[in-house]
Design a protein around this motif. Structure first.
Motif, PDB file in Angstrom:
ATOM      1  N   SER A  39      -8.958   3.730  -2.215  1.00 21.25           N
ATOM      2  CA  SER A  39      -9.492   4.444  -0.788  1.00 21.25           C
ATOM      3  C   SER A  39      -8.687   5.559  -0.325  1.00 21.25           C
ATOM      4  N   VAL A  40      -9.045   6.017   0.742  1.00 16.68           N
ATOM      5  CA  VAL A  40      -8.417   7.103   1.070  1.00 16.68           C
ATOM      6  C   VAL A  40      -6.897   6.323   1.675  1.00 16.68           C
ATOM      7  N   TRP A  41      -6.776   5.338   1.993  1.00 17.96           N
ATOM      8  CA  TRP A  41      -5.500   4.634   2.193  1.00 17.96           C
ATOM      9  C   TRP A  41      -4.533   4.410   1.112  1.00 17.96           C
ATOM     10  N   ASP A  42      -5.157   4.262  -0.097  1.00 17.49           N
ATOM     11  CA  ASP A  42      -4.353   4.033  -1.292  1.00 17.49           C
ATOM     12  C   ASP A  42      -3.743   5.462  -1.432  1.00 17.49           C
ATOM     13  N   THR A  43      -4.496   6.434  -1.519  1.00 11.86           N
ATOM     14  CA  THR A  43      -4.042   7.839  -1.737  1.00 11.86           C
ATOM     15  C   THR A  43      -2.989   8.106  -0.717  1.00 11.86           C
ATOM     16  N   PHE A  44      -3.146   7.883   0.589  1.00 11.04           N
ATOM     17  CA  PHE A  44      -2.299   8.216   1.869  1.00 11.04           C
ATOM     18  C   PHE A  44      -0.919   7.606   1.540  1.00 11.04           C
ATOM     19  N   SER A  45      -0.963   6.202   1.272  1.00 10.61           N
ATOM     20  CA  SER A  45       0.092   5.533   1.341  1.00 10.61           C
ATOM     21  C   SER A  45       1.056   5.847   0.132  1.00 10.61           C
ATOM     22  N   ARG A  46       0.363   6.434  -0.945  1.00 12.12           N
ATOM     23  CA  ARG A  46       1.107   6.529  -2.210  1.00 12.12           C
ATOM     24  C   ARG A  46       1.641   8.235  -1.957  1.00 12.12           C
ATOM     25  N   THR A  47       1.226   8.807  -0.819  1.00  9.17           N
ATOM     26  CA  THR A  47       1.773  10.283  -0.695  1.00  9.17           C
ATOM     27  C   THR A  47       3.108   9.950  -0.046  1.00  9.17           C
ATOM     28  N   PRO A  48       4.024  10.767  -0.789  1.00 13.03           N
ATOM     29  CA  PRO A  48       5.356  10.563  -0.013  1.00 13.03           C
ATOM     30  C   PRO A  48       5.374  10.926   1.557  1.00 13.03           C
ATOM     31  N   GLY A  49       6.276  10.059   2.319  1.00 11.26           N
ATOM     32  CA  GLY A  49       6.606  10.765   3.665  1.00 11.26           C
ATOM     33  C   GLY A  49       5.156  10.357   4.645  1.00 11.26           C
ATOM     34  N   LYS A  50       4.239   9.828   4.144  1.00 12.51           N
ATOM     35  CA  LYS A  50       3.227   9.480   4.824  1.00 12.51           C
ATOM     36  C   LYS A  50       3.344   7.938   5.653  1.00 12.51           C
ATOM     37  N   VAL A  51       3.898   7.069   4.782  1.00  8.38           N
ATOM     38  CA  VAL A  51       3.851   5.617   5.381  1.00  8.38           C
ATOM     39  C   VAL A  51       5.380   5.361   5.265  1.00  8.38           C
ATOM     40  N   ARG A  52       6.023   4.812   6.438  1.00 11.97           N
ATOM     41  CA  ARG A  52       7.399   4.261   6.529  1.00 11.97           C
ATOM     42  C   ARG A  52       8.036   3.412   5.195  1.00 11.97           C
ATOM     43  N   ASN A  53       8.830   3.854   4.754  1.00 12.67           N
ATOM     44  CA  ASN A  53       9.538   3.283   3.739  1.00 12.67           C
ATOM     45  C   ASN A  53       8.903   3.541   2.228  1.00 12.67           C
ATOM     46  N   GLY A  54       8.063   4.285   2.314  1.00 17.67           N
ATOM     47  CA  GLY A  54       6.956   4.335   1.168  1.00 17.67           C
ATOM     48  C   GLY A  54       6.350   3.098   0.796  1.00 17.67           C
ATOM     49  N   ASP A  55       5.905   2.183   1.806  1.00 18.65           N
ATOM     50  CA  ASP A  55       5.046   1.138   1.561  1.00 18.65           C
ATOM     51  C   ASP A  55       3.736   1.360   1.390  1.00 18.65           C
ATOM     52  N   THR A  56       3.243   0.595   0.553  1.00 21.61           N
ATOM     53  CA  THR A  56       1.490   0.545   0.196  1.00 21.61           C
ATOM     54  C   THR A  56       0.913  -0.865   0.350  1.00 21.61           C
ATOM     55  N   GLY A  57      -0.552  -0.621   0.414  1.00 21.64           N
ATOM     56  CA  GLY A  57      -1.243  -2.018   0.545  1.00 21.64           C
ATOM     57  C   GLY A  57      -1.345  -2.531  -0.905  1.00 21.64           C
ATOM     58  N   ASP A  58      -0.928  -2.299  -1.814  1.00 27.29           N
ATOM     59  CA  ASP A  58      -1.007  -2.622  -3.325  1.00 27.29           C
ATOM     60  C   ASP A  58      -0.902  -3.935  -3.299  1.00 27.29           C
ATOM     61  N   ILE A  59      -0.028  -4.879  -3.006  1.00 28.99           N
ATOM     62  CA  ILE A  59      -0.096  -6.121  -2.957  1.00 28.99           C
ATOM     63  C   ILE A  59      -0.252  -6.792  -1.344  1.00 28.99           C
ATOM     64  N   ALA A  60       0.297  -6.041  -0.372  1.00 29.61           N
ATOM     65  CA  ALA A  60       0.022  -6.648   1.275  1.00 29.61           C
ATOM     66  C   ALA A  60       0.418  -8.071   1.238  1.00 29.61           C
ATOM     67  N   LEU A 423      -3.734 -12.630  12.344  1.00 28.36           N
ATOM     68  CA  LEU A 423      -3.573 -14.013  11.907  1.00 28.36           C
ATOM     69  C   LEU A 423      -2.196 -13.798  10.946  1.00 28.36           C
ATOM     70  N   LEU A 424      -1.947 -12.866  10.303  1.00 31.27           N
ATOM     71  CA  LEU A 424      -0.938 -12.700   9.448  1.00 31.27           C
ATOM     72  C   LEU A 424      -0.010 -11.293   9.383  1.00 31.27           C
ATOM     73  N   ASP A 425       1.276 -11.590   9.514  1.00 30.73           N
ATOM     74  CA  ASP A 425       2.036 -10.162   9.310  1.00 30.73           C
ATOM     75  C   ASP A 425       1.293  -9.315   8.287  1.00 30.73           C
ATOM     76  N   ASN A 426       1.470  -8.333   8.137  1.00 32.94           N
ATOM     77  CA  ASN A 426       0.554  -7.425   7.355  1.00 32.94           C
ATOM     78  C   ASN A 426       1.148  -5.810   7.271  1.00 32.94           C
ATOM     79  N   PHE A 427       0.437  -5.179   6.306  1.00 35.07           N
ATOM     80  CA  PHE A 427       0.551  -3.679   6.415  1.00 35.07           C
ATOM     81  C   PHE A 427       0.195  -2.879   7.530  1.00 35.07           C
ATOM     82  N   GLU A 428       1.107  -2.552   8.455  1.00 31.93           N
ATOM     83  CA  GLU A 428       0.857  -1.871   9.648  1.00 31.93           C
ATOM     84  C   GLU A 428       0.605  -0.374   9.477  1.00 31.93           C
TER      85      GLU A 428
END
Ligand code: PNW
Length: 475
Positions: A39-60, A423-428
């Motif tokens: 999804s666009v979020w996979d692309t975005f989170s794998r783009t350096p500098g977009k998400v803090r610490n380079g985190d992605t939702g790969d495993i979440a 419910l759960l701590d998650n990918f914010e």
């Protein structure tokens, strides 16, 4: 201590829906499993500098593999409802065309598990994970793809039909979109969310195409689902206040109300665009992308309105940074830091903003049942020596906001339920795993779940059907 039957207890109506909420990309993981495409979020989170610490939702939170455990947690909490979202690229991997049986099967297992646990499933079709293929398909138009492109609305309606066919016999409550404001203006305006575009025109086109998508999908759902099904939309309405009564400050608040709230409320509930918004954005667009009949389509009747609320906004005449999510209003509006305590997001804690929104909707949308589909707070929690996860600020936040809902109910707002985020701590989103909204702690190294104090507190509230009076926090 107030007892449940004491005059200071805040009781909620019989049948009030007590829920928790999550979203697919924030908890599922399994990003490349069983036929799911990016999804666009996979692309975005794998783009350096977009998400803090380079985190992605790969495993979440690995919910894709732990759904039984997570359903069991909810059973312990005693929630009546669970609001989750469906990952479009899991079920219709290329955004249109054939559906993916394995993806559909995951949601069937989730829904069947919930029903078996006596928990009502509340399905959201879109919580921001647009199939990347639909973002990449631009037709060469300078407006670009994704929600800036009209076709995406039609693809969404087809996807809604696929889901209604797959789950319509067991899911009674459906939400088309979660927070189209974020999708349009954080996604295409200031670029803080996927797909990370910074183009005011694209953001306004996106807002319109999301309204259109909502209306098209609402009709499809209505046609495919039993008559008793509930079709809804969730908005993150902005509780906006002017810093002063001066005409300039009030005009700043009007502008934010137009591009933050009425840009969705007016098409969806009245089949019209706000005239002042059209005037305010004249330098960006003439709105010719709004075709005949679109606004009537957007106004397809719905059964309830979901409201997500976290914080209010205080504005004054001035200017703020660009690129901005405000489609030009940033040249006229300054955001004032609200006084008082803040959460770990640095968002002000102000339960009265929720009350204000609910009574506004009571007045402006008579006859429309309201549901608080998200409310909650990020805080750093800590374990005491015996391993209990303490989060007293979250308990105080939740108590104050539920008290505000109670006050709105007492004043005649037709509020049918409350869904705690999350419910759960998650990918914010852009903050990755650095911000924890859960009432259940997740150790992301081991995926171990531990109830926080707030989870135990919420279970008691549900069991009791309300709050014990806490004069300091009852708003
Ligand atoms: C909502 N803003 O997001 C979402 O629906 C959730 O997925 C999210 O985890 C939750 O609130 C907490 O952030 C928002 O910048 C994200 O105005 C950003 C904003 C608003 C809502």
């Amino acid at each position: 201590d107030a007892r449940p039957d004491s005059p200071t207890a805040l009781r909620f109506p019989q049948g009030f829906r007590w829920g928790t909420a999550t979203a697919a990309y924030q908890i599922e993981g399994a990003a490349a499993e069983d036929g799911r495409t990016p999804s666009v979020w996979d692309t975005f989170s794998r783009t350096p500098g977009k998400v803090r610490n380079g985190d992605t939702g790969d495993i979440a939170a690995d919910h894709y593999h732990r759904l039984d455990e997570d359903i069991a947690l909810m059973r312990r909490l005693g929630v009546t409802d669970y609001r989750f979202s469906i990952a479009w690229p899991r079920v219709v991997p290329t955004g249109s065309g054939p559906s993916n049986a394995k993806g559909l099967d995951f949601y069937r297992r989730l829904v069947d598990g919930l029903l078996e646990a006596g928990i009502r499933p509340v399905a959201t079709l879109y919580h921001w994970d647009l199939p990347q293929e639909l973002e990449s398909a631009t037709d060469g138009s300078p407006a670009g793809g994704g929600w800036a492109r009209r076709e995406t609305a039609y693809r969404f309606a087809e996807y809604a039909g696929v889901m209604a066919d797959a789950l319509g016999d067991r899911v009674a409550t459906w939400t088309t979109l979660n927070e189209p404001w974020c999708a349009a203006f954080l996604g295409y305006g200031n670029g803080v969310h996927a797909p990370g575009r910074t183009d005011a025109l694209a953001s306004l086109r996106a807002a319109h195409h999301l309204n259109l998508a909502h209306g098209l999908a609402a009709r499809v759902l209505r046609g495919a689902l039993p008559a008793s099904a509930e079709v809804s939309l969730t908005l993150n309405l902005h509780a906006v206040r002017a810093l002063s009564e001066s005409p300039e400050d009030r005009d700043a608040a009007r502008r934010i109300d137009a591009v933050g709230n009425r840009i969705f409320l007016d098409p969806v509930f009245h089949g019209r665009l706000p005239e002042d918004l059209v005037r305010d954005t004249a330098g960006i667009t003439d709105w010719s992308f709004v075709e005949d009949g679109d606004l009537a389509t957007a106004a397809a009747p719905i059964d309830s309105l979901g409201i997500n609320y976290y914080s209010p906004a205080v504005v004054a005449a001035g200017s703020s940074e660009s690129p901005s999510p405000w489609a030009g209003a940033e040249r006229h509006v300054r955001f004032e830091p609200a006084p008082g305590p803040r959460t770990a997001m640095d968002w002000p804690v102000d339960a009265n903003g929720l009350y204000e929104l609910l009574v506004r909707l009571r007045d402006e949308l008579p006859g429309v049942p309201l549901v608080v589909t998200e409310n909650g707070a990020a805080y750093d929690d800590y374990a005491d020596p015996s391993g209990n996860v303490k989060d007293p600020e979250r308990v105080a936040y939740l108590h104050a906001h539920l008290a505000a809902v109670h006050r709105a109910l007492a004043d005649g707002a037709d509020v049918r339920g409350y869904f705690l985020w999350s419910l759960l701590d998650n990918f914010e989103w852009a903050y990755g795993y650095s911000k924890r909204f859960g009432i259940v702690h997740v150790d992301f190294a081991t995926q171990r779940r531990t109830l926080k104090d707030s989870a135990r507190w919420y279970a008691e509230v549900i069991a009791r059907g309300g709050l014990e009076g806490r004069g300091d926090l009852d708003g």
